[in-house]
Design an enzyme around this catalytic site. Structure first.
Site, PDB file in Angstrom:
ATOM      1  N   PRO A  97      -8.607   0.620  -3.102  1.00  0.00           N
ATOM      2  CG  PRO A  97     -10.735  -0.070  -2.495  1.00  0.00           C
ATOM      3  CD  PRO A  97      -9.369   0.189  -1.930  1.00  0.00           C
ATOM      4  CD  GLU A  98      -5.450   2.919  -8.154  1.00  0.00           C
ATOM      5  OE1 GLU A  98      -5.351   3.788  -9.029  1.00  0.00           O
ATOM      6  OE2 GLU A  98      -4.583   2.034  -7.991  1.00  0.00           O
ATOM      7  CE  LYS A 150      -6.742   6.858  -4.414  1.00  0.00           C
ATOM      8  NZ  LYS A 150      -5.478   6.378  -3.813  1.00  0.00           N
ATOM      9  NE  ARG A 206       3.805   0.445   1.472  1.00  0.00           N
ATOM     10  CZ  ARG A 206       4.192   0.402   2.744  1.00  0.00           C
ATOM     11  NH1 ARG A 206       3.436   0.922   3.661  1.00  0.00           N
ATOM     12  NH2 ARG A 206       5.335  -0.153   3.085  1.00  0.00           N
TER      13      ARG A 206
END
Length: 257
Positions: free
Chosen positions: A2-3, A51, A245
């Site tokens: 999650p960003e 975050k 990624r």
């Protein structure tokens, strides 16, 4: 993972359920804080920074980081949880609501005076009230030979960007992710784009990705198939790792340096 926009919205939900209310239950299911009891304490505010998420009483700050799979959910008291109880790592409740953090990557209960130690090393928060584009620009420019795709992901430069938005920001600026920071002609515009993109994602969900996760699909600008690769990682990684990624880009709109 999650960003910043996800954590920002989680803080909003928790703020609505907890802020201004007295805790009637606290349960930290991590060994170090298993004996901490915050019953009777009033939640003053819930905030995010990049975050990181903080639930503050007048005495302590409950710091959590979602990592890869974490999520905070809010239930009415007595409502059945929607995820397995065994995955709950923090439970905070008042007379009306119950907030449960499932599969949280990190849980800490800190004295308010020590909260800063968690974020002192981070760059400016893209979604924070004290967003400082000049400081973000200074931090990015400090390492001019670093690939911009890695620099954007480094929370010490700008706090809140993850794999999704680094790909989207580079696409919008027509910059290949491997381009050295020092070779970007208008780095300030990239910083402003980062702020705009994450702000739009946080305040106007849902965000629809233009390149992230769209390998071999057509570029929305020119129609060229979107490409993907790992940046600074093992290029032999499997497809799941590549998606989680990897960077995504248009080979035509974003030619390599």
């Amino acid at each position: 993972m999650p960003e910043g926009d996800t954590v920002f919205r989680a803080a909003q939900r928790l703020r609505t359920a907890l802020a201004g209310r007295t805790l009637t239950r606290s349960d930290f299911r991590v060994p170090r804080y298993a004996t901490v009891d915050l019953v009777g304490e009033r939640v003053e505010e819930v905030v995010s920074y990049g975050k990181h998420l903080f639930i503050r009483t007048d005495r302590v700050s409950i710091h959590t980081h979602l990592k890869m799979e974490g999520v905070w959910r809010v239930f009415h008291r007595g409502q059945r949880w929607t995820k397995p109880a065994v995955t709950a790592r923090a439970v905070l409740a008042n007379d009306e609501f119950e907030a449960v953090g499932f599969s949280l990557g990190k849980v800490q209960v800190l004295l308010r005076a020590d909260e800063h130690t968690v974020i002192d090393h981070l760059g400016p928060d893209l979604l924070g009230p004290e967003w400082d584009p000049a400081e973000a620009l200074r931090r990015l420019a400090e390492y001019p030979r670093r690939a911009v795709g890695l620099a954007l992901l480094d929370q010490r430069n700008l706090a809140g960007i993850g794999n999704i938005y680094r790909s989207e920001i580079c696409f919008l600026r027509k910059v290949h992710p491997v381009t050295p920071v020092g070779d970007i002609p208008d780095l300030a515009a990239l910083v402003d784009e980062s702020h705009r993109v994450l702000g739009k994602a946080a305040h106007e969900p849902p965000w629809r990705a233009m390149v992230y996760g769209r390998t071999r699909r057509s570029c929305p600008r020119c129609g060229t198939p979107i490409a993907s690769q790992l940046l600074g990682e093992d290029e032999s990684a499997d497809r799941i790792t590549q998606r989680e990624r990897g960077i995504f880009f248009c080979p035509k709109c974003q030619p390599p340096p």
